[in-house]
Design an enzyme around this catalytic site. Structure first.
Site, PDB file in Angstrom:
ATOM      1  N   GLU A 196     -14.515  68.575 -42.092  1.00 61.00           N
ATOM      2  CA  GLU A 196     -13.956  69.573 -43.016  1.00 61.00           C
ATOM      3  C   GLU A 196     -14.911  69.896 -44.157  1.00 61.00           C
ATOM      4  O   GLU A 196     -15.099  71.054 -44.528  1.00 61.00           O
ATOM      5  CB  GLU A 196     -12.617  69.094 -43.577  1.00 61.00           C
TER       6      GLU A 196
ATOM      7  N   HIS B  90       0.890  64.793 -42.775  1.00 57.70           N
ATOM      8  CA  HIS B  90       0.803  66.146 -42.209  1.00 57.70           C
ATOM      9  C   HIS B  90       1.833  67.101 -42.818  1.00 57.70           C
ATOM     10  O   HIS B  90       2.078  68.170 -42.278  1.00 57.70           O
ATOM     11  CB  HIS B  90       1.043  66.128 -40.691  1.00 57.70           C
TER      12      HIS B  90
END
Lengths: 324, 348
Positions: A60, A129
């Site tokens: 990322e 999440h």
């Protein structure tokens, strides 16, 4: 008008942007061969090829940073980060580089980068999440933060985001992808203003993203109970459109803000603070916030539901503010 | 173990002997490299003074001792290439063509500075010469350089992106992620690792399990080379070859410059973590005096010439200081300017 899902609306927007501007490309984890974690980019690899639908390693920090570099280098990258939770791995590049570069360089280096990511809970994905951290990003000068809550915005926000010469982050709530509805052809939207999604006289109810639907549902229930609620979709989390919010408050004099983030230091806190600072004497009752419980979002369905703002809680909050 | 033995038995010495071989360059280049190094040295010596006088504030990281790296590398790049640098970037900025005036004005916080006084010493920018900072997050420039090179590749522009970073950055995830991306996507990035053996106060063997940095590049299948960073002949030759390799193959290359900073990490650093004897060893390899001696030995430079050059560089520094002193503070009314690009404003 045609029937379309939120996911398809996002995909059409990507497709159109790629067709319109050869500088636009999409990169992120599993955007190509896999078709997108949430299937948003499904089919685009076949149309645009692996250079422009670019699968990345699970890096990322590097691929968001590379998006910044590519933007500096003359392209118009769209970087997909799988979820806001994972974007924390790229936070340095977003906050320390993308957001600062123009100001810190004395106006020399704009970063025309778009970052898309999923946010929010409601799918039993537990504490790594499910979080709603968009409020953190809304804290940062130098970036524009958008939360498309409607099909129209899912279809329409990407292009103006790409036209923006500075970094824009789009937050797609995970529970919206399967939402379907009718959408007119050729919609254009702005990325500056909040929108009144339901006009009303008695109470201003502010929401965004995944909770707009619950806010509207609460408003319908309250209407049946005799309270006429004005629902405002924030849409643009930074910079906030104070004017639209103030105009509504001047009419209703009562305020409830709904936010899937935690209450402490939340976007809801910012909205309430701003309205209180600017329109204290418009208020007929103390404003109320409906936010997520201050816990990591749990897996078990009943606990997750208990942690998130629900229609019944919004309705109760509205009654409290209205004294009904 | 006392702290004294702890440092003295771990001296990290220069990689080879003091170079004495004749300089294999034509006089113009040979003297140009000397001039480049001297400009950095004199600029920074003055910066240290100005810091002491309170005219430069914030963090100031001096490059003194490492000049052969910037001089050798920057002359290997073409004007169309891209440079991404760190917070110890005065040398790269200067040799990239940012004027000494604009650099000192920036350190003074004046709007005549190359970043309008918004960045200071750590954030020198010059978009016109493709100098993209001045990045003060260790490793932060690496992903940026990958993206800049990706943009070139996708637009069919054959350009090299030179990314400078220190040995400290090698411990960051950004380094590994960026090396992998550059190799995976075959991007023309020249990774210039300025290994001065210390990440602030942490010696390389105290932070890396593997101190042979070229092996890290090899693990990403990136071609690499380590070079004596105190010898401008070596740095320039190695940089020329590396730039040529990147340009012709359109693949990344990792070039490790083994160098040393003579001054502390920053003006706040009391420099307690290394032995004075180690610093003295490296000073014997000082890039300017060893190079000057070689040029003199082969008759390319006379003492008077050197003194004249030094005077000329000194004048440039004095002129830059006068320029910066006469500069202006950006009006406070402009504080918010350039947080966003103004409507109709340009973006790169």
């Amino acid at each position: 008008m045609s029937r379309i899902s939120y996911r398809e609306a996002l995909r059409e927007a990507l497709q159109e942007a790629m067709q319109r501007d050869p500088r636009v490309f999409l990169m992120g984890e599993d955007v190509g061969r896999y078709g997108g974690t949430y299937a948003v980019s499904k089919g685009l690899l076949a149309e645009f090829g692996p250079e422009r639908i670019r699968d990345t390693p699970l890096s990322e920090l590097a691929f968001v940073g590379a998006g910044i570099g590519a933007a500096l280098g003359g392209l118009r990258p769209i970087v997909e980060v799988m979820t806001v939770n994972f974007s924390l791995l790229a936070l340095d590049q977003i906050v320390n580089t993308a957001a600062t570069l123009r100001h810190m360089s004395g106006g020399q280096c704009s970063v025309p980068l778009v970052i898309r990511m999923t946010t929010g809970a409601g799918r039993q994905l537990a504490a790594q999440h499910s979080h709603s951290l968009e409020g953190w990003y809304a804290h940062i000068p130098g970036i524009r933060v958008l939360a498309p809550a409607t099909l129209e915005d899912a279809r329409g926000m990407l292009w103006p985001a790409l036209e923006d010469p500075d970094p824009v982050i789009l937050f797609e709530h995970g529970q919206l992808y399967n939402v379907e509805g009718e959408l007119a052809e050729g919609v254009t939207v702005d990325i500056r203003s909040a929108k009144v999604r339901r006009a009303g006289r008695d109470l201003t109810l502010i929401a965004y993203g995944g909770l707009l639907g619950k806010a509207l549902e609460a408003a319908e229930q309250l209407a049946r109970e005799g309270i006429d609620v004005e629902v405002i979709d924030l849409r643009v989390l930074r910079p906030l459109d104070d004017a639209t919010l103030l105009a509504s408050l001047a009419k209703t004099h009562r305020l409830v803000v709904v936010d899937e983030g935690w209450k402490s230091g939340s976007l809801a806190a910012e909205v309430v603070a701003r309205l209180t600072e600017q329109a204290f004497y418009e208020l007929d009752a103390p404003p109320v916030r409906v936010c997520s419980a201050e816990v990591p979002i749990p897996y078990a369905k009943h606990l997750e539901e208990a942690a998130l703002p629900q229609v019944a809680v919004i309705v109760a909050a509205a009654h409290g503010v209205c004294g009904t | 173990m006392s702290s004294q033995t702890q440092t003295s038995d771990t001296l990290m010495l220069p990689p080879g002997p003091v170079p004495t071989a004749p300089v294999p360059f034509a006089p113009e280049l040979a003297l140009g490299l000397l001039r480049d190094m001297l400009r950095i040295r004199r600029l920074e010596e003055k910066c240290a003074e100005l810091y002491g006088a309170g005219q430069i504030r914030g963090f100031l990281h001096l490059y003194i001792g490492e000049e052969a790296v910037a001089a050798g590398a920057m002359r290997a790049l073409s004007t169309d290439d891209t440079v991404v640098a760190t917070y110890r970037e005065h040398g790269q900025a200067l040799l990239r063509g940012v004027s000494m005036r604009a650099i000192i004005a920036e350190m003074f916080g004046k709007q005549e500075g190359c970043s309008r006084g918004r960045g200071g010493s750590m954030h020198l920018f010059d978009a016109q010469s493709r100098f993209f900072g001045g990045n003060a997050i260790v490793g932060g420039g690496l992903p940026l350089s990958v993206g800049l090179a990706l943009a070139d590749r996708m637009q069919g522009i054959r350009r090299v992106t030179a990314c400078f970073f220190g040995d400290g950055a090698v411990a960051e995830g950004a380094f590994h992620e960026s090396m992998n991306l550059a190799a995976l996507w075959q991007l023309p990035v020249l990774f210039c690792c300025e290994n001065n053996l210390y990440a602030m106060g942490t010696a390389l063997p105290r932070s890396e399990s593997q101190t042979d940095l070229c092996l890290k590049a090899a693990s990403y299948r990136i071609a690499s080379r380590a070079v004596d960073g105190m010898d401008v002949v070596a740095t320039h030759q190695a940089a020329l070859e590396a730039v040529d390799a990147v340009r012709s193959t359109q693949q990344p290359f990792f070039l490790e410059f083994q160098t040393y900073r003579f001054r502390a990490h920053s003006m706040f650093d009391p420099d307690l973590y290394r032995d004075k004897a180690e610093i003295e060893h490296w000073k014997e390899h000082g890039p300017i005096h060893t190079y000057t001696a070689r040029l003199k030995a082969q008759g390319l430079l006379a003492e008077e010439q050197f003194l004249a050059l030094d005077v000329e560089v000194g004048r440039e520094v004095d002129d830059a200081i006068a320029y910066a002193e006469a500069g202006h503070w950006e009006p406070v009314a402009d504080l918010l300017r350039d947080v966003h690009t103004p409507a109709g404003g340009s973006s790169s």
